[in-house]
Design an enzyme around this catalytic site. Structure first.
Site, PDB file in Angstrom:
ATOM      1  N   GLY A 213       0.859  -1.292  -0.205  1.00 51.72           N
ATOM      2  CA  GLY A 213       0.098  -0.120  -0.025  1.00 51.72           C
ATOM      3  C   GLY A 213       1.019   1.172   0.052  1.00 51.72           C
ATOM      4  O   GLY A 213       1.855   1.167  -0.387  1.00 51.72           O
ATOM      5  N   ASN A 214       0.399   2.247   0.342  1.00 53.24           N
ATOM      6  CA  ASN A 214       0.979   3.507   0.598  1.00 53.24           C
ATOM      7  C   ASN A 214       0.283   4.511   1.652  1.00 53.24           C
ATOM      8  O   ASN A 214      -0.451   4.128   2.110  1.00 53.24           O
ATOM      9  CB  ASN A 214       1.007   4.314  -0.900  1.00 53.24           C
ATOM     10  CG  ASN A 214      -0.492   4.484  -1.321  1.00 53.24           C
ATOM     11  OD1 ASN A 214      -1.060   5.319  -0.708  1.00 53.24           O
ATOM     12  ND2 ASN A 214      -0.932   3.912  -2.672  1.00 53.24           N
TER      13      ASN A 214
END
Length: 402
Positions: A213-214
């Site tokens: 993810g981020n």
């Protein structure tokens, strides 16, 4: 009401300066935040201590507030304010405003002001009636200033005349009426338009407990959704996994992966007038997703990744001549070059560029600093709260709407 409005009150050297206290009190009662800028002559009629006690802010008068080099930025005030009110405005100040004579903090603030400016003249009748004053007022009106004409009265000779500053409650009411009319207009700017917005990150599963993810919080996308809805649009917000809430009049579709966001976006875009692609979508996902938690059995773990859907490119191919498509580019280097390349490759109408190299912006921050890039123009903006950035982006969107 003026709740949340930021107002710069300019005070000049007139006997009517004492009425500024009443203006401040009424603005604050209406929910506004007031910053006073006073001329040196104005301080001869009312003390900054009195004004500061009412506004709970230091009064700005000089360019440099201390001898240590600390200075007051007229540019920052011009960007901060929702309105500037100059009351009382003397003949001297009006003349300086009309002719750009920036010899004090009030005039430089006026010349830097991005918001509407209200001017309440206050002077002797003969000074007000003089051709030079009238010409200066006409010049200010031509510049877009809103002149609050002085009260009418009767001279001893029986001739009707003007000169005395309008009453404080009337001045505040004029400002209030202006915002009520503009806010009402703003609420209908996108009426009947359907706008799709993507926001937040996507999570690409590695196994049942881990993902790629981020750091996207979704704040920028949610601010855009609220701004579009406030202007009358029918908004569909496709949100990745975030902990934010939105207004009930916004249709929200929650997704987790790029695949889910792609399916929702391509379906929704068919019936949209515009789309703003603000989500930070993962570019890669694991080629194989483990159905059980991967145990730590080796010294290393190799993950083979494959590209995810390019949502912006897909919608760029899908877009018709009657639709508007806005993208985002978060860059770490060669920012403008990379953004222009993305703009062209993905058939966007314009792209919003921000950079990780600007501290206190982008991921998790409440602020952002953007550049809006199109085929023909580049517009750079100052750092500001994401709610205000959303207004700038939607203002730009309005100029592209078919």
């Amino acid at each position: 009401m003026l709740k949340g409005k930021k107002i710069v009150l300019g005070i000049t050297g007139s006997i009517a300066a004492y009425k500024s206290c009443l203006i401040i009190r009424e603005f604050i009662k209406q929910g506004a935040e007031v910053q006073v800028v006073i001329t040196p002559a104005g301080k001869e009629f009312i003390t900054p201590i009195t004004l500061s006690a009412l506004t709970h802010k230091p009064v700005v008068s000089e360019f440099f507030s201390q001898r240590d080099g600390t200075w007051n930025s007229h540019v920052d005030l011009g960007l901060w304010a929702d309105a500037m009110v100059i009351a009382p405005a003397t003949a001297s100040t009006i003349g300086k405003m009309a002719n750009g004579i920036a010899d004090n903090m009030l005039i430089t603030t006026y010349l830097s002001m991005k918001a509407p400016v209200f001017v309440a003249p206050a002077m002797d009748l003969d000074m007000f009636a003089h051709a030079s004053t009238q010409n200066n007022l006409k010049t200010l009106e031509a510049y877009g200033n809103i002149i609050i004409q002085p009260q009418s009265g009767f001279l001893a000779s029986g001739l009707e005349g003007k000169g005395r500053m309008e009453e404080p409650n009337t001045i505040v009411e004029r400002v209030k009426e202006y915002f009520e009319s503009t806010d009402k207009c703003a609420c209908s700017m996108l009426k009947g338009k359907r706008i799709m917005i993507t926001a937040g990150p996507t999570y690409e599963k590695i196994d049942p407990v881990r993902f790629i993810g981020n750091y996207s919080s979704g704040k920028m996308g949610f601010a855009l959704a609220e701004e579009c809805a406030a202007r009358g649009a029918e908004v569909t917000l496709i949100a990745g996994p975030v902990s934010l809430s939105c207004s009930p009049n916004i249709k929200r579709i929650d997704v987790e992966s790029c695949e889910e966001m792609y399916i929702a976006a391509t379906e929704c875009f068919n019936n949209s007038d515009a789309a703003i692609l603000c989500a930070a979508v993962a570019d890669f996902r694991p080629e194989n997703i483990a159905d059980k938690k991967i145990k730590r059995e080796k010294d290393d773990l190799v993950l083979r990744l494959q590209p995810t859907h390019d949502i912006a490119a897909a919608l760029g191919k899908q877009k018709t001549d009657k639709q508007t498509l806005v993208g985002f580019a978060l860059e770490t280097n060669n920012e403008e070059t990379n953004a222009k390349d993305k703009l062209k490759r993905k058939n966007l109408d314009f792209i919003v560029l921000n950079s990780t190299r600007i501290p206190g912006t982008t991921f998790k921050s409440d602020d952002n600093q953007i550049t809006i890039i199109s085929d023909s123009n580049v517009k750079s903006f100052d750092k500001k709260p994401k709610t205000e950035v959303a207004r700038d982006i939607v203002d730009e969107l309005l100029s592209y709407m078919k």
